[in-house]
Design a protein around this motif. Structure first.
Motif: not given
Length: 608
Positions: A74-81, A225-230, A382-392, A406-410
């Motif tokens: 969750l922390t990685a996703l929040i910081l990434s988004y 991790s289904s708690a992280l949808t949205g 699937i979008p989570f994975t793609l967006s994180q990879t895109g930011m990398i 930022k790279l480490i977070i993503n």
């Protein structure tokens, strides 16, 4: 009447310059854009325990380290988004990030996954909330589908009324839910600290468990991790925020992350300490509330707000789906109608399409969409994975100041998201295999739409190489059904365009009618040529279209165009239309796709 009903339900139309008033402040945005993520607290912790119970109650202590893993993700996703919000302040989230950094296909996979995920969000959330209500009132259970559809319609109407109005109404239940869970967690922890809960109810952390394996733990982690949808919804909906939109969206995202972390970890801890075992008929949150308060007002308050938040989680889909659709429509991958703002300045076409598709799902699955939850979760990972990879890729390519953290977070976010995605495929393949079918279909449809728009654009440009046909004149064809004011009105209009090339066409079913009509016509309109066509099968359309095709073929050789002038009377009241056979509409529909035929309707308005 329809217009008055629309005004009553949706409200008065807003001027374009009132768009700024439809922007959200942080308080309202947190409510309507976080409802999906916050509602997952009601079932995310339970999903972990459902996996662990297959080993035994002794394995429940693993829920604590698994929850820590979920919080790290969750922390990685929040910081990434948060980084995505500032890098792409016009919204679009995973779709824009993936498309710009990984290519069009990954972008479309992310966008298509999220479109489907938001439809599932509405169907699953409303159905889950309906289940919570009908569980309290079992006599209503047989009306699950009808109740769920009513909720979808109500939420749709609220969203059609505008973003701020829907947020003003829907914010209260969301904050009530947060307030209720804070009380539950606070009282629960107080009872634990004061010795009100026996430590014998739960296994101690570190207790050896027979049969536990890394696969089971990863499966429980993926389920939790289904708690992280949205979580991604805010990055899609940046245009809905008041200025400065990126700053407000970022603060709202951080607040959502903090609330989700507190509520999720609190429920997990209480479930562990109370020794809660998941049961089919009673949710984990319900068991915790009953253990904490008993069956009193607070118990029913928590259950009521939980049911409300499950239903209102659908509103995240209503907020994010139309804006994601706008980005796809701008790139011509979905119909351009998604770009149009409605009377209340919202993207009403996207809202209506979302509602219709969700209702179809609810009917198809009889509002029992539990087995769609894994599909719902993988649709967002699937979008989570793609967006994180895109930011990398973005950080490695651009290397801006301070890019390494930022790279480490993503990188952490991408790795964990990929693991969760793979675990869903490995452990729930029977429920998520359809992703492998519908994603290629969605991509195919996207590209077909894009190809169509490109073809249309090529043909509409003034620089097109296809020469326009020179038009020397017009042949006017007027289908007539009798000698009436309607026909006279159309003949007069035709004469205003041309005096020589007018042909009136009468289709008869009986031979005697032909002769009688011809004689009367010569007396009534002697200067207008009449052609009578006999229909052996009592059809007006077939003889008329064949005649038009014949004239069109001859006229095109002389660079003439054929114009069919259709007489049509308009009743004073709309409902009067059902009393007439609407032949003019049928003629128009049958001729509409003739390449070189122009169709004109001449209305004659009745006064009584």
């Amino acid at each position: 009447m329809i217009s008055a009903l629309k005004r009553f339900l949706i409200g008065r139309p807003l001027k374009s310059n009132e768009l700024g008033e439809q922007k959200l402040n942080k308080t309202k945005a947190l409510a309507i854009l976080s409802s999906d993520a916050l509602s997952s607290v009601a079932y995310g912790p339970e999903q972990i325990l459902i996996v662990l119970v297959t080993i035994g109650a002794a394995a429940f202590w693993y829920s604590i380290p698994i929850a820590v893993g979920v919080l790290i993700l969750l922390t990685a996703l929040i910081l990434s988004y948060r980084q995505i919000i500032f890098a792409y302040p016009h919204g679009g989230g995973a779709y824009v990030v993936s498309k710009n950094n990984l290519g069009v296909n990954p972008g479309l996979i992310a966008g298509g996954s999220l479109l489907v995920d938001y439809i599932l969000t509405v169907a699953v959330s409303v159905s889950a909330g309906t289940d919570a209500i009908t569980s309290a009132f079992p006599t209503l259970h047989k009306f699950n589908v009808e109740i769920a559809i009513v909720f979808v319609i109500l939420i749709t109407i609220l969203n059609l009324r505008g973003v701020t109005e829907s947020a003003s109404i829907l914010a209260y239940p969301v904050y009530l839910f947060v307030f209720a869970l804070f009380i539950l967690i606070g009282v629960g922890i107080y009872n634990i600290l004061t010795g009100g809960v026996s430590p014998e109810l739960h296994p101690k952390i570190g207790t050896p468990v027979t049969g536990i394996s890394l696969f089971i733990l990863l499966r429980a982690f993926a389920s939790g991790s289904s708690a992280l949808t949205g979580v991604e919804a805010i990055s899609n909906a940046i245009p809905n925020f008041k200025d400065p939109a990126p700053n407000n969206a970022s603060k709202t995202l951080m607040m959502m992350g903090a609330l989700l972390a507190i509520l999720f970890s609190g429920i997990i801890y209480l479930a562990y300490y109370y020794g809660i075992t998941p049961r089919a008929e009673v949710t984990v949150v319900s068991q915790i509330a009953e253990e904490t308060f008993g069956r009193n007002f607070m118990y029913f308050f928590i259950q009521g707000t939980t049911a409300l938040i499950l239903i209102l989680a659908a509103n995240t889909g209503y907020s994010a789906f139309p804006l994601l659709a706008v980005n796809l429509a701008k790139d011509k991958f979905i119909p351009r109608m998604f770009l149009i703002r409605g009377d209340r300045l919202g993207y009403s076409n996207g809202i209506i399409i979302l509602a219709v598709t969700s209702i179809i799902l609810i009917i198809a699955f009889q509002a029992e969409t539990e087995h769609l939850i894994p599909l719902y979760a993988i649709g967002v990972f699937i979008p989570f994975t793609l967006s994180q990879t895109g930011m990398i890729v973005k950080w490695i390519r651009e290397k801006p100041q301070g890019w390494l953290p930022k790279l480490i977070i993503n990188t952490i976010g991408a790795m964990i998201s990929f693991i969760v995605t793979m675990m869903f495929f490995l452990t729930k393949f029977s429920q998520v295999w359809s992703v492998l079918v519908f994603l290629p279909i969605i991509l195919f449809v996207f590209y077909r739409i894009r190809k169509h728009y490109e073809a249309v654009g090529d043909q509409l440009r003034l620089t097109t190489c296809e020469p326009l046909m020179a038009i020397e004149g017009n042949v006017l064809i007027v289908p007539v059904a009798g000698m009436t004011n309607v026909v006279a009105n159309s003949i007069n209009y035709a004469k205003s365009l041309s005096q020589d090339q007018i042909i009136a066409v009468y289709v008869s079913f009986e031979r005697d009618d032909e002769k009688n009509f011809e004689e009367k016509w010569k007396k009534w309109q002697p200067d207008v040529r009449l052609v009578t066509l006999h229909s052996h099968y009592r059809s007006i359309i077939n003889p008329l279209t064949k005649f038009v095709d014949t004239i069109e073929h001859k006229a095109s050789d002389a660079n003439y165009r054929v114009t069919v002038i259709i007489p049509q009377f308009i009743p004073k009241k709309g409902w009067h239309n059902i009393l007439h056979n609407q032949s003019s509409l049928l003629i128009r529909a049958s001729l509409l796709f003739r390449r070189n035929v122009i169709i004109t309707t001449v209305p004659y308005h009745l006064k009584k």
